[in-house]
Design a protein around this motif. Structure first.
Motif, PDB file in Angstrom:
ATOM      1  N   TRP A 147       3.744   8.998   6.065  1.00 55.27           N
ATOM      2  CA  TRP A 147       5.139   8.969   5.601  1.00 55.27           C
ATOM      3  C   TRP A 147       5.586  10.364   5.135  1.00 55.27           C
ATOM      4  N   PRO A 148       5.544  11.339   6.071  1.00 52.30           N
ATOM      5  CA  PRO A 148       5.789  12.728   5.655  1.00 52.30           C
ATOM      6  C   PRO A 148       7.147  12.923   4.959  1.00 52.30           C
ATOM      7  N   THR A 149       8.161  12.159   5.370  1.00 50.10           N
ATOM      8  CA  THR A 149       9.477  12.415   4.775  1.00 50.10           C
ATOM      9  C   THR A 149       9.554  11.910   3.340  1.00 50.10           C
ATOM     10  N   GLU A 150       8.623  11.037   2.965  1.00 50.97           N
ATOM     11  CA  GLU A 150       8.665  10.502   1.599  1.00 50.97           C
ATOM     12  C   GLU A 150       8.292  11.555   0.563  1.00 50.97           C
ATOM     13  N   LEU A 151       7.501  12.536   1.025  1.00 51.00           N
ATOM     14  CA  LEU A 151       6.997  13.543   0.092  1.00 51.00           C
ATOM     15  C   LEU A 151       8.115  14.281  -0.611  1.00 51.00           C
ATOM     16  N   VAL A 152       9.172  14.554   0.133  1.00 49.03           N
ATOM     17  CA  VAL A 152      10.228  15.392  -0.416  1.00 49.03           C
ATOM     18  C   VAL A 152      11.358  14.552  -1.011  1.00 49.03           C
ATOM     19  N   ARG A 156       0.847  -1.205   0.000  1.00 47.66           N
ATOM     20  CA  ARG A 156       0.000   0.000   0.000  1.00 47.66           C
ATOM     21  C   ARG A 156       0.881   1.253   0.000  1.00 47.66           C
ATOM     22  N   LYS A 157       1.908   1.245   0.830  1.00 50.10           N
ATOM     23  CA  LYS A 157       2.791   2.410   0.895  1.00 50.10           C
ATOM     24  C   LYS A 157       3.423   2.677  -0.479  1.00 50.10           C
ATOM     25  N   ALA A 158       3.957   1.608  -1.064  1.00 46.44           N
ATOM     26  CA  ALA A 158       4.592   1.777  -2.383  1.00 46.44           C
ATOM     27  C   ALA A 158       3.583   2.267  -3.416  1.00 46.44           C
ATOM     28  N   ALA A 159       2.351   1.762  -3.335  1.00 45.47           N
ATOM     29  CA  ALA A 159       1.333   2.124  -4.320  1.00 45.47           C
ATOM     30  C   ALA A 159       0.905   3.582  -4.150  1.00 45.47           C
ATOM     31  N   VAL A 160       0.687   3.983  -2.890  1.00 50.41           N
ATOM     32  CA  VAL A 160       0.240   5.357  -2.642  1.00 50.41           C
ATOM     33  C   VAL A 160       1.328   6.341  -3.078  1.00 50.41           C
ATOM     34  N   LEU A 161       2.564   6.038  -2.719  1.00 49.25           N
ATOM     35  CA  LEU A 161       3.659   6.949  -3.093  1.00 49.25           C
ATOM     36  C   LEU A 161       3.786   7.032  -4.613  1.00 49.25           C
ATOM     37  N   ASN A 162       3.662   5.890  -5.266  1.00 51.48           N
ATOM     38  CA  ASN A 162       3.750   5.884  -6.732  1.00 51.48           C
ATOM     39  C   ASN A 162       2.605   6.701  -7.333  1.00 51.48           C
ATOM     40  N   LEU A 213      -7.013  11.822  -5.319  1.00 47.00           N
ATOM     41  CA  LEU A 213      -5.606  12.188  -5.118  1.00 47.00           C
ATOM     42  C   LEU A 213      -5.398  12.973  -3.815  1.00 47.00           C
ATOM     43  N   ALA A 214      -6.373  13.824  -3.501  1.00 46.26           N
ATOM     44  CA  ALA A 214      -6.234  14.631  -2.281  1.00 46.26           C
ATOM     45  C   ALA A 214      -6.144  13.737  -1.051  1.00 46.26           C
ATOM     46  N   ARG A 215      -6.961  12.665  -1.064  1.00 47.87           N
ATOM     47  CA  ARG A 215      -6.931  11.727   0.068  1.00 47.87           C
ATOM     48  C   ARG A 215      -5.591  11.019   0.148  1.00 47.87           C
ATOM     49  N   LEU A 216      -5.055  10.666  -1.021  1.00 44.25           N
ATOM     50  CA  LEU A 216      -3.761   9.982  -1.047  1.00 44.25           C
ATOM     51  C   LEU A 216      -2.665  10.901  -0.509  1.00 44.25           C
ATOM     52  N   ASN A 217      -2.706  12.156  -0.943  1.00 46.69           N
ATOM     53  CA  ASN A 217      -1.711  13.113  -0.463  1.00 46.69           C
ATOM     54  C   ASN A 217      -1.780  13.247   1.055  1.00 46.69           C
ATOM     55  N   GLN A 218      -3.013  13.262   1.540  1.00 46.45           N
ATOM     56  CA  GLN A 218      -3.205  13.387   2.984  1.00 46.45           C
ATOM     57  C   GLN A 218      -2.618  12.174   3.710  1.00 46.45           C
ATOM     58  N   ARG A 242       2.930  10.503  -7.040  1.00 44.04           N
ATOM     59  CA  ARG A 242       3.958  11.044  -7.937  1.00 44.04           C
ATOM     60  C   ARG A 242       3.518  11.008  -9.398  1.00 44.04           C
ATOM     61  N   HIS A 243       2.412  10.319  -9.661  1.00 45.80           N
ATOM     62  CA  HIS A 243       1.940  10.227 -11.047  1.00 45.80           C
ATOM     63  C   HIS A 243       0.468  10.555 -11.151  1.00 45.80           C
ATOM     64  N   ASP A 244       0.111  11.745 -10.659  1.00 47.67           N
ATOM     65  CA  ASP A 244      -1.253  12.255 -10.790  1.00 47.67           C
ATOM     66  C   ASP A 244      -2.319  11.281 -10.300  1.00 47.67           C
ATOM     67  N   GLY A 245      -2.017  10.535  -9.278  1.00 48.82           N
ATOM     68  CA  GLY A 245      -3.023   9.670  -8.682  1.00 48.82           C
ATOM     69  C   GLY A 245      -3.127   8.289  -9.300  1.00 48.82           C
ATOM     70  N   LYS A 246      -2.303   8.004 -10.319  1.00 50.42           N
ATOM     71  CA  LYS A 246      -2.388   6.703 -10.967  1.00 50.42           C
ATOM     72  C   LYS A 246      -1.100   5.898 -10.759  1.00 50.42           C
ATOM     73  N   ALA A 247      -1.199   4.929  -9.883  1.00 47.70           N
ATOM     74  CA  ALA A 247      -0.048   4.057  -9.663  1.00 47.70           C
ATOM     75  C   ALA A 247       0.000   3.002 -10.766  1.00 47.70           C
ATOM     76  N   GLU A 248       1.171   2.471 -10.971  1.00 53.79           N
ATOM     77  CA  GLU A 248       1.343   1.483 -12.044  1.00 53.79           C
ATOM     78  C   GLU A 248       1.914   0.228 -11.382  1.00 53.79           C
ATOM     79  N   PRO A 249       1.210  -0.940 -11.519  1.00 51.39           N
ATOM     80  CA  PRO A 249       1.598  -2.131 -10.750  1.00 51.39           C
ATOM     81  C   PRO A 249       3.080  -2.507 -10.893  1.00 51.39           C
ATOM     82  N   GLY A 250       3.602  -2.477 -12.114  1.00 49.76           N
ATOM     83  CA  GLY A 250       5.007  -2.850 -12.320  1.00 49.76           C
ATOM     84  C   GLY A 250       5.940  -1.957 -11.524  1.00 49.76           C
ATOM     85  N   ALA A 251       5.668  -0.657 -11.580  1.00 46.66           N
ATOM     86  CA  ALA A 251       6.514   0.297 -10.867  1.00 46.66           C
ATOM     87  C   ALA A 251       6.395   0.092  -9.364  1.00 46.66           C
TER      88      ALA A 251
END
Ligand code: ZN
Length: 577
Positions: free
Chosen positions: A74-79, A10-16, A63-68, A19-28
């Motif tokens: 994981w606040p440090t991941e944002l930057v 979930r963490k990897a998916a949300v972060l992905n 996307l807003a919920r994901l950002n939240q 970073r891509h306008d709300g659309k995660a990509e399974p491979g990535a």
């Protein structure tokens, strides 16, 4: 408790996704997950169904919920910057033809560099580096009259280039190379490919417009050489003789007919800042530039398309001398919305005292951008996006600022600044307060600053920004950042009275939050805005620990670069919000 595998996905998916306008990509997502937790690698295949399921869930979340979610969990991941995408400049033409690629930037030291020069500087330098080649800086200072060089600009241009990260391998100054140009002149004369014209300008123009050779053109070589010597020896005054390169008088473009290569300049009137009155015969642009491009082994001339006619002129000379013209890349003009980048206009305005100097914040010079806290990386990134295309490109300060913000935000310490301050007394406070505010909300490891608010008889005194006046006079609750909520009562003797409403923040709280500065520990601060006006107020005392040159963010105000520090006042230049 360590996170479950699903939580890790979930963490990897949300972060992905964020970073891509709300659309995660399974491979990535799987790739990132395995990068973070290599111990899962043997299970990669089994993980894929869960990855797909969770990615689907995440992608259907706003996307807003994901950002939240990211800022909470994981606040440090944002930057943490995603790895710079492999950006590439398109290949140079015929690059394979040369053993070493050699490019040159040829500034005239009559002004500093500005955004209009960015494309040439970055592309020439970065192309040379891309091919492991050589980048040459050549100061073109051979017009002592109209584009007169000034000593101060040679160094300022060097500073600009160093700041841009365009280090050069070799440097040449054309005013050192006059003997080289004279040798070319003699070679051209000997081949009958040039002549010394004594006609006055008007007469010559009239003749050439009618495609008629002037009487000087067909004089024998010996006479031409004699006249050339006379030019060098001082036998002609300013304007009495012009060395012309023969082209083709029937060329449909009058600008290409017999262009001028040298002229006589009265150096007593306009001494050169480097070589004084030593020379009186000066090469014109195409003679000097064309000679140097050949003699310095330039393989690729990368410059603005306004030089296409110059190339056409120089090709005549190259042909006469049996030289091969370098490969040429002509790019379009870079315009910045609402900004005058015409050097001649800027210089005129500067001379007239309209600006404080070449680093006046209203100017698009690199000196001004440096002073305001722009990163040279911003300019490079923009130029790589624009590339060497021949089309003109218009960029806005919004484009530039968006790039710069991403670059400077992760390293800018936060401080409170209250311009046009209002003194506020808050009653109903139980005790003296000490607030530890992070220097950067996403980087706790950067540390914090301490703001102390001594409490006297249940009252604390602080400063708030004059720009928040309208919020404060509504008598609705307002939150003082990191402190508590207040409710204003009203002004009394110029002091805004308020009462403390406590620290609780309720769910979905929409109370406006404002910054403040303790009256007891503050420093005067003034911010020079992009229109060169100044905004004065107070900042928290901790600002004094920032060295001159550092870029900070004044919370709810914008990014600024500390420009000057006196014991009682800090001056900053505003970059952007
Ligand atoms: Zn003539």
């Amino acid at each position: 408790m360590p996170p479950t595998v699903d939580e890790m996905i979930r963490k990897a998916a949300v972060l992905n996704a964020v970073r891509h306008d709300g659309k995660a990509e399974p491979g990535a997502v799987l790739g990132n997950l395995l990068g973070e937790s290599p111990e899962l690698k043997p299970k990669a295949r089994e993980l894929m169904p869960s990855v797909r399921r969770i990615v689907q869930e995440v992608n259907s979340t706003p996307l807003a919920r994901l950002n939240q979610e990211v800022s909470e969990k994981w606040p440090t991941e944002l930057v943490r910057e995603k790895p710079e995408e492999e950006r590439k400049l398109p290949p140079l033409p015929n690059a394979g033809k040369y053993k070493t690629i050699v490019t040159r930037l040829a500034p005239n030291p009559d002004f500093v560099l500005h955004l209009g020069n960015a494309r040439a500087a970055i592309l020439c330098h970065d192309y040379a580096k891309m091919y492991g080649g050589k980048f040459i800086v050549r100061f073109e200072d051979t017009d002592p009259r109209l584009k007169k060089a000034q000593l101060v600009y040679y160094d300022m241009i060097r500073d600009d280039l160093k700041w841009l990260g365009c280090d050069w391998d070799e440097e040449y100054i054309q005013s050192d190379r006059l003997p080289n140009y004279y040798a070319v002149a003699e070679a051209l004369l000997a081949k009958g490919a040039a002549y010394v014209c004594e006609c006055d300008v008007e007469k010559w123009r009239r003749l050439v417009a009618e495609r008629i050779a002037c009487p000087d053109r067909e004089l024998p070589v010996a006479r031409q050489i004699e006249r050339w010597r006379r030019m060098l020896d001082g036998g002609y005054g300013e304007g009495e003789a012009v060395f012309r390169v023969k082209t083709d008088l029937s060329n449909p473009n009058p600008a290409l007919r017999d262009w001028p290569g040298f002229r006589v300049v009265d150096m007593e009137k306009t001494p050169h800042p480097r070589v004084g009155t030593k020379f009186r015969v000066w090469p014109l642009y195409n003679m000097a530039s064309g000679t140097d491009d050949h003699e310095l082994g330039i393989t690729h001339v990368i410059r603005g398309k306004e030089h296409l006619t110059n190339m056409a002129r120089q090709l005549f000379m190259y042909k006469d001398l049996g030289w091969v013209y370098p490969d040429a890349v002509h790019f379009g003009r870079l315009k910045v919305e609402g900004m005058n980048l015409s050097k001649s206009k800027l210089m005129k305005a500067l001379d007239a005292g309209e600006y404080h100097g070449v680093d006046d914040p209203r100017l698009g010079t690199f000196a001004a951008m440096r002073r305001r806290g722009y990163s040279p990386q911003t300019i490079r990134q923009l130029m790589w996006e624009v590339g060497p295309k021949p089309v003109d490109v218009m960029v806005s300060w919004d484009n530039i600022n968006a790039i710069n913000r991403k670059i400077i935000d992760p390293t800018s310490h936060r401080y409170y600044f209250t311009p046009d301050p209002i003194t506020m007394m808050v009653s109903g406070v139980e005790e003296s307060l000490e607030v530890h505010a992070p220097l950067h909300p996403q980087h706790p490891e950067m540390g914090s600053r301490t703001l102390r608010l001594p409490c006297e008889d249940g009252t604390v005194t602080l400063l708030v920004s004059g720009s928040d006046r309208s919020v404060l006079v509504t008598h609705e609750p307002v939150r003082l950042m990191g402190l508590f909520n207040i409710e204003t009562i009203g002004f009394e003797d110029g002091i805004l009275k308020a009462k403390c409403l406590g620290r609780t923040v309720s769910e979905g709280d929409r109370t406006p939050i404002i910054q403040w500065v303790p009256t007891g520990s503050k420093v005067s601060a003034s911010v020079v805005l992009p229109d060169a006006s100044e905004r004065r107020g107070f900042a928290e005392e901790g600002l004094k620990s920032e060295p001159v040159g550092s870029v900070v963010q004044f919370v709810r105000f914008g990014f600024c670069r500390i420009d000057d520090e006196k014991p009682d006042r800090v001056t900053a230049y505003f970059a952007h919000e």
